[in-house]
Design a protein around this motif. Structure first.
Motif, PDB file in Angstrom:
ATOM      1  N   MET A 108      44.372   3.235  23.257  1.00  0.00           N
ATOM      2  CA  MET A 108      43.104   3.825  23.652  1.00  0.00           C
ATOM      3  C   MET A 108      43.136   4.078  25.155  1.00  0.00           C
ATOM      4  O   MET A 108      43.314   3.154  25.935  1.00  0.00           O
ATOM      5  N   PRO A 109      42.972   5.307  25.588  1.00  0.00           N
ATOM      6  CA  PRO A 109      43.005   5.595  27.019  1.00  0.00           C
ATOM      7  C   PRO A 109      41.828   4.952  27.748  1.00  0.00           C
ATOM      8  O   PRO A 109      40.712   4.943  27.258  1.00  0.00           O
ATOM      9  N   GLY A 110      42.116   4.415  28.925  1.00  0.00           N
ATOM     10  CA  GLY A 110      41.062   3.815  29.728  1.00  0.00           C
ATOM     11  C   GLY A 110      40.593   2.460  29.227  1.00  0.00           C
ATOM     12  O   GLY A 110      39.556   1.984  29.642  1.00  0.00           O
ATOM     13  N   ARG A 111      41.353   1.833  28.345  1.00  0.00           N
ATOM     14  CA  ARG A 111      40.949   0.537  27.799  1.00  0.00           C
ATOM     15  C   ARG A 111      40.982  -0.526  28.891  1.00  0.00           C
ATOM     16  O   ARG A 111      41.930  -0.620  29.658  1.00  0.00           O
ATOM     17  N   VAL A 112      39.936  -1.333  28.937  1.00  0.00           N
ATOM     18  CA  VAL A 112      39.863  -2.444  29.881  1.00  0.00           C
ATOM     19  C   VAL A 112      40.486  -3.660  29.215  1.00  0.00           C
ATOM     20  O   VAL A 112      40.181  -3.967  28.065  1.00  0.00           O
ATOM     21  N   THR A 113      41.363  -4.341  29.927  1.00  0.00           N
ATOM     22  CA  THR A 113      41.984  -5.551  29.394  1.00  0.00           C
ATOM     23  C   THR A 113      41.543  -6.738  30.233  1.00  0.00           C
ATOM     24  O   THR A 113      41.733  -6.756  31.445  1.00  0.00           O
ATOM     25  N   ILE A 114      40.947  -7.706  29.566  1.00  0.00           N
ATOM     26  CA  ILE A 114      40.485  -8.927  30.222  1.00  0.00           C
ATOM     27  C   ILE A 114      41.566  -9.987  30.024  1.00  0.00           C
ATOM     28  O   ILE A 114      41.975 -10.240  28.893  1.00  0.00           O
ATOM     29  N   PRO A 115      42.039 -10.634  31.092  1.00  0.00           N
ATOM     30  CA  PRO A 115      43.057 -11.677  30.914  1.00  0.00           C
ATOM     31  C   PRO A 115      42.479 -12.877  30.170  1.00  0.00           C
ATOM     32  O   PRO A 115      41.274 -13.118  30.217  1.00  0.00           O
TER      33      PRO A 115
END
Length: 97
Positions: free
Chosen positions: A1-8
């Motif tokens: 998914m483009p622009g997906r935010v990933t939270i550690p």
């Protein structure tokens, strides 16, 4: 998914949103012990559903109540004892008139 935010999964993370820095801390803190769901998991879920959810809640007030003492309910003290005075009126016992 483009622009997906990933939270550690743990530690501290800073998101840049609308020209502002939003610092996220204690990402490994358990919010739901039985399910092993952490603060980071919840934030990741919010980030994942945001594209679908946000158009529907635009211009609506949203609140997530915080209970820092986990299972403590609003009408209980820190030891879990019930407090009639703190309970909402509909939850208070009624005495016959």
């Amino acid at each position: 998914m483009p622009g997906r935010v990933t939270i550690p999964p743990a530690g501290t993370h800073t998101l840049h949103v609308a020209g502002r820095d939003v610092r996220q801390t204690n990402l490994d803190k358990l919010f739901w012990k039985e399910e092993q769901i952490t603060k980071g998991d919840l934030l990741q879920y919010y980030a994942d559903v945001a594209p679908v959810l946000l158009p529907h809640i635009r211009d609506r007030a949203m609140v997530m109540k915080r209970y820092p003492h986990a299972r403590q309910r609003p009408h209980q003290d820190r030891q879990g004892r019930r407090s009639v005075e703190a309970a909402p009126p509909e939850a208070r016992p009624r005495r016959p008139a």
